[in-house]
Scaffold this motif. Structure first.
Motif, PDB file in Angstrom:
ATOM      1  N   ALA A  27      10.454   7.561   3.663  1.00  0.00           N
ATOM      2  CA  ALA A  27      10.438   8.919   3.099  1.00  0.00           C
ATOM      3  C   ALA A  27       9.994   9.861   4.216  1.00  0.00           C
ATOM      4  O   ALA A  27       9.595   9.416   5.289  1.00  0.00           O
ATOM      5  CB  ALA A  27       9.490   9.021   1.910  1.00  0.00           C
ATOM      6  N   LEU A  28      10.061  11.157   3.959  1.00  0.00           N
ATOM      7  CA  LEU A  28       9.661  12.185   4.924  1.00  0.00           C
ATOM      8  C   LEU A  28      10.470  12.074   6.215  1.00  0.00           C
ATOM      9  O   LEU A  28       9.959  12.074   7.317  1.00  0.00           O
ATOM     10  CB  LEU A  28       8.152  12.126   5.210  1.00  0.00           C
ATOM     11  N   THR A  29      11.784  11.943   6.047  1.00  0.00           N
ATOM     12  CA  THR A  29      12.674  11.895   7.204  1.00  0.00           C
ATOM     13  C   THR A  29      13.694  13.023   7.104  1.00  0.00           C
ATOM     14  O   THR A  29      14.134  13.389   6.022  1.00  0.00           O
ATOM     15  CB  THR A  29      13.431  10.551   7.295  1.00  0.00           C
ATOM     16  N   GLY A  30      14.029  13.586   8.255  1.00  0.00           N
ATOM     17  CA  GLY A  30      15.066  14.609   8.326  1.00  0.00           C
ATOM     18  C   GLY A  30      14.629  16.009   7.950  1.00  0.00           C
ATOM     19  O   GLY A  30      15.448  16.923   7.927  1.00  0.00           O
ATOM     20  N   MET A  31      13.349  16.202   7.657  1.00  0.00           N
ATOM     21  CA  MET A  31      12.849  17.540   7.349  1.00  0.00           C
ATOM     22  C   MET A  31      12.504  18.241   8.663  1.00  0.00           C
ATOM     23  O   MET A  31      12.219  17.577   9.663  1.00  0.00           O
ATOM     24  CB  MET A  31      11.594  17.462   6.469  1.00  0.00           C
ATOM     25  N   PRO A  32      12.501  19.575   8.693  1.00  0.00           N
ATOM     26  CA  PRO A  32      12.088  20.262   9.925  1.00  0.00           C
ATOM     27  C   PRO A  32      10.657  19.864  10.309  1.00  0.00           C
ATOM     28  O   PRO A  32       9.761  19.892   9.478  1.00  0.00           O
ATOM     29  CB  PRO A  32      12.162  21.741   9.542  1.00  0.00           C
ATOM     30  N   LYS A  77      -0.755  17.932   5.310  1.00  0.00           N
ATOM     31  CA  LYS A  77      -1.832  18.607   4.583  1.00  0.00           C
ATOM     32  C   LYS A  77      -2.722  17.601   3.880  1.00  0.00           C
ATOM     33  O   LYS A  77      -3.917  17.822   3.719  1.00  0.00           O
ATOM     34  CB  LYS A  77      -1.245  19.590   3.574  1.00  0.00           C
ATOM     35  N   LEU A  78      -2.142  16.485   3.438  1.00  0.00           N
ATOM     36  CA  LEU A  78      -2.878  15.452   2.713  1.00  0.00           C
ATOM     37  C   LEU A  78      -2.228  14.114   2.980  1.00  0.00           C
ATOM     38  O   LEU A  78      -1.004  14.002   3.034  1.00  0.00           O
ATOM     39  CB  LEU A  78      -2.860  15.738   1.204  1.00  0.00           C
ATOM     40  N   CYS A  79      -3.046  13.084   3.124  1.00  0.00           N
ATOM     41  CA  CYS A  79      -2.570  11.712   3.241  1.00  0.00           C
ATOM     42  C   CYS A  79      -3.559  10.863   2.454  1.00  0.00           C
ATOM     43  O   CYS A  79      -4.731  10.772   2.815  1.00  0.00           O
ATOM     44  CB  CYS A  79      -2.514  11.288   4.708  1.00  0.00           C
ATOM     45  N   VAL A 122       0.871  -1.173   0.000  1.00  0.00           N
ATOM     46  CA  VAL A 122       0.000   0.000   0.000  1.00  0.00           C
ATOM     47  C   VAL A 122       0.908   1.223   0.000  1.00  0.00           C
ATOM     48  O   VAL A 122       1.762   1.361   0.875  1.00  0.00           O
ATOM     49  CB  VAL A 122      -0.951   0.021   1.217  1.00  0.00           C
ATOM     50  N   ASP A 123       0.735   2.077  -1.018  1.00  0.00           N
ATOM     51  CA  ASP A 123       1.537   3.292  -1.143  1.00  0.00           C
ATOM     52  C   ASP A 123       0.694   4.495  -0.725  1.00  0.00           C
ATOM     53  O   ASP A 123      -0.454   4.622  -1.150  1.00  0.00           O
ATOM     54  CB  ASP A 123       2.009   3.498  -2.579  1.00  0.00           C
ATOM     55  N   PHE A 124       1.289   5.357   0.080  1.00  0.00           N
ATOM     56  CA  PHE A 124       0.621   6.552   0.566  1.00  0.00           C
ATOM     57  C   PHE A 124       1.324   7.791   0.016  1.00  0.00           C
ATOM     58  O   PHE A 124       2.548   7.886   0.064  1.00  0.00           O
ATOM     59  CB  PHE A 124       0.638   6.611   2.095  1.00  0.00           C
ATOM     60  N   GLN A 125       0.542   8.717  -0.505  1.00  0.00           N
ATOM     61  CA  GLN A 125       1.060  10.015  -0.933  1.00  0.00           C
ATOM     62  C   GLN A 125       0.765  10.990   0.204  1.00  0.00           C
ATOM     63  O   GLN A 125      -0.389  11.149   0.609  1.00  0.00           O
ATOM     64  CB  GLN A 125       0.363  10.469  -2.217  1.00  0.00           C
ATOM     65  N   VAL A 126       1.814  11.625   0.732  1.00  0.00           N
ATOM     66  CA  VAL A 126       1.675  12.519   1.871  1.00  0.00           C
ATOM     67  C   VAL A 126       2.231  13.882   1.494  1.00  0.00           C
ATOM     68  O   VAL A 126       3.361  13.984   1.001  1.00  0.00           O
ATOM     69  CB  VAL A 126       2.424  11.960   3.110  1.00  0.00           C
ATOM     70  N   LYS A 127       1.434  14.920   1.714  1.00  0.00           N
ATOM     71  CA  LYS A 127       1.902  16.293   1.513  1.00  0.00           C
ATOM     72  C   LYS A 127       2.138  16.900   2.889  1.00  0.00           C
ATOM     73  O   LYS A 127       1.247  16.916   3.737  1.00  0.00           O
ATOM     74  CB  LYS A 127       0.882  17.109   0.726  1.00  0.00           C
ATOM     75  N   TYR A 128       3.351  17.381   3.076  1.00  0.00           N
ATOM     76  CA  TYR A 128       3.739  17.984   4.347  1.00  0.00           C
ATOM     77  C   TYR A 128       4.546  19.223   4.031  1.00  0.00           C
ATOM     78  O   TYR A 128       5.515  19.156   3.263  1.00  0.00           O
ATOM     79  CB  TYR A 128       4.575  16.993   5.160  1.00  0.00           C
ATOM     80  N   GLU A 129       4.135  20.330   4.615  1.00  0.00           N
ATOM     81  CA  GLU A 129       4.714  21.620   4.264  1.00  0.00           C
ATOM     82  C   GLU A 129       4.520  21.824   2.768  1.00  0.00           C
ATOM     83  O   GLU A 129       3.428  21.674   2.284  1.00  0.00           O
ATOM     84  CB  GLU A 129       6.169  21.690   4.706  1.00  0.00           C
TER      85      GLU A 129
END
Length: 122
Positions: A94-99, A106-108, A62-69
């Motif tokens: 994914a989505l590692t090491g970002m502030p 915003k979206l998942c 299952v692949d998830f598209q996530v919008k963050y910042e």
């Protein structure tokens, strides 16, 4: 007295800060219950996602598209996910090491599902 109480309650409710909820979009027979961005200190460390599959054939990916910042990330969950079972996984491919700027993306949404019978839904 009752009118004063109701007016005060209304004003207090309007003045309380509101928090934006993440937009959860279920698709391809997968229902997302929650999607939370994980923190590791002051940085992001993937997401915690809770979901269910409604397919007769177990899902194997299952692949998830996530919008963050201002960025979009694809987080992939692999395993054997049977119909109706609750899946509660931390995904950090994914989505590692970002502030880190709060737990709510915003979206998942579900962007792709691979079933054990070979069917790919995208």
């Amino acid at each position: 007295m009752r009118r004063l109480f109701l007016t005060g309650s209304l004003i207090a409710g309007l003045l309380m800060p509101t928090t934006a909820s993440a937009k959860l979009v279920s698709a391809f027979g997968v229902t997302i219950v929650s999607c939370v961005v994980n923190a590791s200190g002051s940085n992001t460390n993937g997401i915690n996602v809770v979901y269910y599959s409604s397919h007769d054939s177990p899902a194997t990916e299952v692949d998830f598209q996530v919008k963050y910042e201002k960025h979009s990330y694809t987080l992939i969950d692999r395993g054997t996910f049977t119909r109706g079972s609750q899946i509660n996984h931390n995904l950090n491919n994914a989505l590692t090491g970002m502030p880190w700027n709060g737990a709510k993306p915003k979206l998942c949404t579900v962007s792709r599902v691979v079933l054990q019978n070979g069917t790919v839904l995208e």
